[in-house]
Design a protein around this motif. Sequence first.
Motif, PDB file in Angstrom:
ATOM      1  N   LEU A  29       0.778  28.891  28.370  1.00 28.19           N
ATOM      2  CA  LEU A  29      -0.493  29.355  28.932  1.00 28.19           C
ATOM      3  C   LEU A  29      -1.456  29.781  27.830  1.00 28.19           C
ATOM      4  O   LEU A  29      -1.097  30.577  26.962  1.00 28.19           O
ATOM      5  CB  LEU A  29      -0.233  30.536  29.869  1.00 28.19           C
ATOM      6  CG  LEU A  29      -1.472  31.097  30.551  1.00 28.19           C
ATOM      7  CD1 LEU A  29      -1.717  30.402  31.881  1.00 28.19           C
ATOM      8  CD2 LEU A  29      -1.370  32.594  30.774  1.00 28.19           C
TER       9      LEU A  29
ATOM     10  N   GLN B 169      -5.029  31.742  27.427  1.00 24.96           N
ATOM     11  CA  GLN B 169      -6.000  32.535  28.184  1.00 24.96           C
ATOM     12  C   GLN B 169      -7.115  32.945  27.236  1.00 24.96           C
ATOM     13  O   GLN B 169      -6.919  33.034  26.025  1.00 24.96           O
ATOM     14  CB  GLN B 169      -5.338  33.749  28.841  1.00 24.96           C
ATOM     15  CG  GLN B 169      -4.717  34.762  27.906  1.00 24.96           C
ATOM     16  CD  GLN B 169      -4.321  36.056  28.629  1.00 24.96           C
ATOM     17  OE1 GLN B 169      -4.853  36.394  29.678  1.00 24.96           O
ATOM     18  NE2 GLN B 169      -3.371  36.786  28.046  1.00 24.96           N
TER      19      GLN B 169
ATOM     20  N   LEU C  57      -3.814  38.518  33.188  1.00 31.97           N
ATOM     21  CA  LEU C  57      -2.423  38.186  33.485  1.00 31.97           C
ATOM     22  C   LEU C  57      -1.563  39.457  33.449  1.00 31.97           C
ATOM     23  O   LEU C  57      -1.658  40.236  32.501  1.00 31.97           O
ATOM     24  CB  LEU C  57      -1.896  37.177  32.454  1.00 31.97           C
ATOM     25  CG  LEU C  57      -0.413  36.833  32.543  1.00 31.97           C
ATOM     26  CD1 LEU C  57      -0.085  36.091  33.833  1.00 31.97           C
ATOM     27  CD2 LEU C  57       0.021  36.002  31.339  1.00 31.97           C
TER      28      LEU C  57
ATOM     29  N   PRO D  25      -4.584  39.746  25.801  1.00 29.84           N
ATOM     30  CA  PRO D  25      -4.840  38.480  25.107  1.00 29.84           C
ATOM     31  C   PRO D  25      -4.730  38.652  23.587  1.00 29.84           C
ATOM     32  O   PRO D  25      -5.233  39.628  23.037  1.00 29.84           O
ATOM     33  CB  PRO D  25      -6.276  38.146  25.492  1.00 29.84           C
ATOM     34  CG  PRO D  25      -6.584  38.989  26.679  1.00 29.84           C
ATOM     35  CD  PRO D  25      -5.746  40.215  26.555  1.00 29.84           C
TER      36      PRO D  25
ATOM     37  N   ARG E 152     -13.284  34.582  34.035  1.00 29.88           N
ATOM     38  CA  ARG E 152     -12.124  34.402  33.161  1.00 29.88           C
ATOM     39  C   ARG E 152     -11.587  32.985  33.307  1.00 29.88           C
ATOM     40  O   ARG E 152     -11.644  32.417  34.398  1.00 29.88           O
ATOM     41  CB  ARG E 152     -11.036  35.417  33.537  1.00 29.88           C
ATOM     42  CG  ARG E 152      -9.732  35.207  32.808  1.00 29.88           C
ATOM     43  CD  ARG E 152      -8.724  36.317  33.085  1.00 29.88           C
ATOM     44  NE  ARG E 152      -7.507  36.011  32.369  1.00 29.88           N
ATOM     45  CZ  ARG E 152      -6.390  35.555  32.931  1.00 29.88           C
ATOM     46  NH1 ARG E 152      -6.309  35.411  34.236  1.00 29.88           N
ATOM     47  NH2 ARG E 152      -5.342  35.255  32.204  1.00 29.88           N
TER      48      ARG E 152
ATOM     49  N   SER F  28      -8.080  30.589  32.375  1.00 30.80           N
ATOM     50  CA  SER F  28      -6.740  30.441  31.791  1.00 30.80           C
ATOM     51  C   SER F  28      -6.327  28.986  31.991  1.00 30.80           C
ATOM     52  O   SER F  28      -6.760  28.339  32.945  1.00 30.80           O
ATOM     53  CB  SER F  28      -5.737  31.398  32.436  1.00 30.80           C
ATOM     54  OG  SER F  28      -5.413  30.979  33.749  1.00 30.80           O
TER      55      SER F  28
END
Length: 240
Positions: A117, A119, A125, A140, A176, A178
Amino acid sequence: MGKDCNSRIAVVDHRSATVVASCGEMPFVSFRYFSTLLDFCHPTTILAQLFAILARKFVKSPHFNDVVLLIPPPAPPFHAGKSPLPIIRVNHYPPCPSPDLALAVGRHNDGVALTILAQDDVGGLEVKRKNDGEWILVKPIPNAYIINIGDIIQVWSNDKYESVEHRAILNSETERFSIPFFFNPAHYTWVEPLEELINEQNPRKYKAYNCGKYFATRKRGNLKELYAENVQICHFKIDN
Ligand SMILES: O=C(O)CCC(=O)C(=O)O
Ligand SMILES: [Fe+2]
């Protein structure tokens, strides 16, 4: 709000740098995200290395080497034929006026083998801490990917390696992005604990299940509800 989250999907062929499959418009995918997608399309490098690490560290099994060898060079378009099926999704979460009342993505474990992933720097998250059930924000880290073990590795390894429950929260100020890369075996694959890990001390903990059927069922589930229950590998658990 929720409707927007997963409505824009693209698969990119890294050789021609073109979108080979897409769903919805992608007006906000800037070059930054595009190049991240392109990086992800090199499963022979990063994925193969990750699987090799897993295989060496946790499971001494020839099957894990097979998995590494099975990862095909990316070919346009990715499809669910006889090859493993990597999926890239672009999640876009617009600002939400009441972030306490909704989730970007509801609690779930990734049903795949492995998720990589990316981001952005907004953050959202959260992973569920196992010992007390607290939701912890994954801060992050610039230029870092988050690697999530998925359900399939949990089953293959007979619980030696556990997938993590996670969700994504919204915020009222900022949008946002991701970008998860989901690595799946082909849909016809039956997933079960690897034979060489099973013995009297470590009995098999899961019945075999069909990968494609599992995903089809999950797809019908709703990950946007705050407390909704999803299809889980625990449904295939054997009581020892
Ligand atoms: O947006 C995130 O950080 C998580 C997304 C996610 O868990 C998923 O797409 O499966
Ligand atoms: Fe996820």
